[in-house]
Scaffold this motif. Structure first.
Motif, mmCIF file in Angstrom:
data_model
loop_
_atom_site.group_PDB
_atom_site.id
_atom_site.type_symbol
_atom_site.label_atom_id
_atom_site.label_comp_id
_atom_site.label_asym_id
_atom_site.label_seq_id
_atom_site.Cartn_x
_atom_site.Cartn_y
_atom_site.Cartn_z
ATOM 1 N N VAL A 197 0.862 -1.181 0.000
ATOM 2 C CA VAL A 197 0.000 0.000 0.000
ATOM 3 C C VAL A 197 0.897 1.229 0.000
ATOM 4 C CG1 VAL A 197 -1.689 1.366 1.285
ATOM 5 C CG2 VAL A 197 -1.916 -1.125 1.209
ATOM 6 N N ILE A 198 0.623 2.146 -0.938
ATOM 7 C CA ILE A 198 1.353 3.419 -1.001
ATOM 8 C C ILE A 198 0.377 4.531 -0.649
ATOM 9 C CG2 ILE A 198 2.716 4.992 -2.433
ATOM 10 C CD1 ILE A 198 3.295 2.636 -4.306
ATOM 11 N N LEU A 199 0.709 5.309 0.368
ATOM 12 C CA LEU A 199 -0.106 6.466 0.733
ATOM 13 C C LEU A 199 0.628 7.723 0.298
ATOM 14 C CD1 LEU A 199 -0.285 4.287 3.385
ATOM 15 C CD2 LEU A 199 -2.179 5.823 3.847
ATOM 16 N N MET A 200 -0.016 8.523 -0.554
ATOM 17 C CA MET A 200 0.631 9.689 -1.151
ATOM 18 C C MET A 200 0.059 10.993 -0.597
ATOM 19 S SD MET A 200 1.120 8.597 -5.134
ATOM 20 C CE MET A 200 2.492 7.512 -5.562
ATOM 21 N N GLY A 201 0.935 11.979 -0.427
ATOM 22 C CA GLY A 201 0.500 13.303 0.007
ATOM 23 C C GLY A 201 0.403 13.423 1.514
ATOM 24 N N GLY A 202 0.134 14.645 1.974
ATOM 25 C CA GLY A 202 0.100 14.926 3.401
ATOM 26 C C GLY A 202 -0.994 14.169 4.137
ATOM 27 N N THR B 208 2.033 -7.116 4.217
ATOM 28 C CA THR B 208 1.888 -6.031 3.248
ATOM 29 C C THR B 208 2.966 -4.975 3.468
ATOM 30 O OG1 THR B 208 -0.508 -6.348 3.105
ATOM 31 C CG2 THR B 208 0.348 -4.203 2.420
ATOM 32 N N ARG B 209 3.643 -4.562 2.395
ATOM 33 C CA ARG B 209 4.609 -3.463 2.497
ATOM 34 C C ARG B 209 3.853 -2.142 2.555
ATOM 35 N NH1 ARG B 209 7.554 -6.441 -1.597
ATOM 36 N NH2 ARG B 209 9.514 -7.253 -0.784
ATOM 37 N N ILE B 210 4.289 -1.239 3.410
ATOM 38 C CA ILE B 210 3.681 0.085 3.521
ATOM 39 C C ILE B 210 4.699 1.126 3.083
ATOM 40 C CG2 ILE B 210 2.574 1.762 5.022
ATOM 41 C CD1 ILE B 210 0.996 -0.839 4.669
ATOM 42 N N VAL B 211 4.301 1.985 2.137
ATOM 43 C CA VAL B 211 5.179 3.049 1.645
ATOM 44 C C VAL B 211 4.449 4.377 1.769
ATOM 45 C CG1 VAL B 211 6.513 3.919 -0.316
ATOM 46 C CG2 VAL B 211 6.222 1.441 -0.011
ATOM 47 N N LEU B 212 5.120 5.358 2.347
ATOM 48 C CA LEU B 212 4.590 6.718 2.452
ATOM 49 C C LEU B 212 5.361 7.587 1.461
ATOM 50 C CD1 LEU B 212 4.516 7.011 6.359
ATOM 51 C CD2 LEU B 212 2.760 6.079 4.850
ATOM 52 N N CYS B 213 4.649 8.274 0.587
ATOM 53 C CA CYS B 213 5.294 9.102 -0.436
ATOM 54 C C CYS B 213 4.800 10.535 -0.290
ATOM 55 C CB CYS B 213 4.972 8.559 -1.823
ATOM 56 S SG CYS B 213 5.787 9.445 -3.167
ATOM 57 N N GLY B 214 5.688 11.424 0.175
ATOM 58 C CA GLY B 214 5.276 12.801 0.440
ATOM 59 C C GLY B 214 4.458 12.914 1.708
ATOM 60 N N ASP C 218 3.302 4.478 12.978
ATOM 61 C CA ASP C 218 3.545 4.024 11.604
ATOM 62 C C ASP C 218 4.850 3.227 11.550
ATOM 63 O OD1 ASP C 218 1.260 5.241 10.759
ATOM 64 O OD2 ASP C 218 2.234 6.935 9.786
ATOM 65 N N THR C 219 4.909 2.156 12.294
ATOM 66 C CA THR C 219 6.133 1.356 12.343
ATOM 67 C C THR C 219 6.212 0.446 11.126
ATOM 68 O OG1 THR C 219 4.970 -0.293 13.658
ATOM 69 C CG2 THR C 219 6.203 1.386 14.859
ATOM 70 N N GLY C 220 7.424 0.288 10.629
ATOM 71 C CA GLY C 220 7.640 -0.614 9.498
ATOM 72 C C GLY C 220 7.421 0.015 8.146
ATOM 73 N N ALA C 221 6.952 1.263 8.094
ATOM 74 C CA ALA C 221 6.708 1.917 6.813
ATOM 75 C C ALA C 221 8.000 2.504 6.263
ATOM 76 C CB ALA C 221 5.667 3.015 6.974
ATOM 77 N N ALA C 222 8.134 2.457 4.937
ATOM 78 C CA ALA C 222 9.225 3.157 4.262
ATOM 79 C C ALA C 222 8.681 4.519 3.841
ATOM 80 C CB ALA C 222 9.693 2.372 3.045
ATOM 81 N N ALA C 223 9.342 5.599 4.257
ATOM 82 C CA ALA C 223 8.793 6.942 4.053
ATOM 83 C C ALA C 223 9.732 7.818 3.238
ATOM 84 C CB ALA C 223 8.506 7.606 5.398
ATOM 85 N N LEU C 224 9.176 8.396 2.151
ATOM 86 C CA LEU C 224 9.865 9.428 1.373
ATOM 87 C C LEU C 224 9.151 10.737 1.684
ATOM 88 C CD1 LEU C 224 10.084 7.517 -2.038
ATOM 89 C CD2 LEU C 224 11.836 7.655 -0.249
ATOM 90 N N VAL C 225 9.804 11.587 2.476
ATOM 91 C CA VAL C 225 9.161 12.790 3.008
ATOM 92 C C VAL C 225 9.686 14.017 2.264
ATOM 93 C CG1 VAL C 225 8.701 14.149 5.081
ATOM 94 C CG2 VAL C 225 9.030 11.673 5.263
ATOM 95 N N GLY D 229 14.403 3.797 7.634
ATOM 96 C CA GLY D 229 13.022 3.750 7.175
ATOM 97 C C GLY D 229 12.480 5.057 6.626
ATOM 98 N N GLU D 230 13.226 6.150 6.771
ATOM 99 C CA GLU D 230 12.714 7.464 6.348
ATOM 100 C C GLU D 230 13.795 8.266 5.656
ATOM 101 O OE1 GLU D 230 10.978 11.581 8.438
ATOM 102 O OE2 GLU D 230 10.967 9.684 9.534
ATOM 103 N N GLU D 231 13.415 8.987 4.609
ATOM 104 C CA GLU D 231 14.346 9.854 3.882
ATOM 105 C C GLU D 231 13.637 11.143 3.497
ATOM 106 O OE1 GLU D 231 16.474 9.934 -0.483
ATOM 107 O OE2 GLU D 231 16.403 8.016 0.579
ATOM 108 N N THR D 232 14.311 12.259 3.704
ATOM 109 C CA THR D 232 13.770 13.547 3.282
ATOM 110 C C THR D 232 14.183 13.818 1.846
ATOM 111 O OG1 THR D 232 13.817 14.459 5.516
ATOM 112 C CG2 THR D 232 13.730 16.031 3.706
#
Length: 348
Positions: free
Chosen positions: A127-132, A155-161, A168-175, A329-332
């Motif tokens: 699941v990819i969650l996009m935006g604020g 399930t892989r969790i990805v946060l994009c933006g 939100d543990t285990g999520a890969a986040a592109l902030v 797990g997180e990158e700006t």
């Protein structure tokens, strides 16, 4: 006659288990063996039985991509790039790829939770969650609970933006570097000599809004400049157009307006022109995101460029496991100030 997995195994001269490993991509297989299996798949026109394989696997071939509004170029660019990267994971007609499904929430927190529930039932691979994110404690807690259950199920969790929230543990986040980008933008206006700057912000309950407004205020405070009027509204043209009247009513001597995004900035520019004011001769205007139309606006918009396509593509690769998650797990993902014709020095 239906072609079976055993038929593919016989053609490729491998075991059925090896064919399954190649098609599901869940076990390392020698490159020569993999090529032989995929050649047999194409020669026999074998198609993986998705429902049957999902019963045996922890997850299905589905990747859910949640966006606020697919018609908004901000989300459309990212979702398209993510879908392209997800599609590249396919191994041919035999299967092994993932199906990206875009879920349009319309900004509704209830709909976001509903989609997460549906994706959980479908045992989505990712699941990819996009935006604020909505900054509501109850919604954040409910979302964290849903994401935790998805993660537990594989399930892989990805946060994009989207910045991670507590839980939100285990999520890969592109902030996105919204705060730093907004600060740069306001510093640019201050450097030109502007001291009376209005701000058209997004919805007050969104992380993107807060971070961009914080960056703007940080730049003003560092320069010892008083904060100008701020008006909140949706991230659309109408919001920018309608905000101008209130901004000028609160400070008729404004020399610059910072908009929540480029779409809002277009509305600001239109409203200023309708009042007989020129951009940037009378009032400078700046946006955010560097959406495709920004360079073709008249005048072209000064803005902060976010790598929307690149971030979306990375989110897709993270979702299918073809890219390693960022350290910790997180990158700006930083933005880049782009100076164009919509900003200039204030008129003397």
């Amino acid at each position: 006659m239906t072609v079976t997995l055993a038929d593919v195994a016989a053609r490729a001269r491998v075991s059925p288990a090896t064919v399954s490993r190649v098609l599901n991509g869940n076990y390392p297989v020698a490159a020569s063996t993999r090529a032989r299996v995929l050649r047999a798949v194409d020669e026999l026109d074998y198609v993986l039985n998705g429902p049957a394989s999902s019963l045996a696997a922890a997850t299905s071939d589905l990747v859910g991509v949640l966006v606020n509004d697919i018609a908004d170029p901000f989300f459309g660019i990212m979702a398209s790039a993510a879908q392209g990267a997800i599609g590249e994971s396919a191994t041919g007609r035999g299967g092994g790829g993932k199906l990206a499904v875009v879920c349009n929430t319309g900004g509704s927190p209830e709909r976001e939770l509903t989609y997460l529930t549906l994706l959980q039932r479908q045992r989505a691979a990712a699941v990819i969650l996009m935006g604020g994110s909505l900054e509501d404690p109850d919604h954040l807690a409910a979302t964290a609970g849903k994401l935790a259950k998805l993660t537990e199920a594989g399930t892989r969790i990805v946060l994009c933006g989207r910045p991670p929230a507590p839980g939100d543990t285990g999520a890969a986040a592109l902030v996105f570097g919204n705060r730093a980008g907004a600060r740069q933008l306001t510093e640019h206006l201050l450097g030109l000599g502007h001291r009376r700057i209005g701000y058209v912000a997004g919805p007050a309950d969104r992380t993107t809004t807060r971070h961009r407004l914080e960056g703007h205020r940080e730049a003003l405070a560092a320069a010892g400049v008083a904060e100008g009027p701020t008006v909140h509204g949706p991230y659309d043209r109408r919001s920018g157009h309608g905000a101008v009247a209130e901004l000028l009513a609160r400070d008729p001597d404004l020399t610059a307006v910072v908009a929540a995004n480029d779409t809002v900035a277009l509305g600001v520019c239109a409203a200023l022109r309708e009042r007989g004011l020129s951009v940037p001769g009378d009032v400078s205007v700046a946006g955010f995101d560097d959406l495709p139309f920004s360079v073709d606006a008249v005048p072209a918009l000064t803005t902060v460029r976010l790598p929307l396509h690149g971030a979306g593509a990375r989110a897709g690769r993270l979702a299918v496991g073809t890219e390693e998650p960022p350290a910790g797990g997180e990158e700006t993902v930083p933005g880049e100030l782009v100076v164009r014709a919509s900003t200039g020095a204030p008129r003397e």
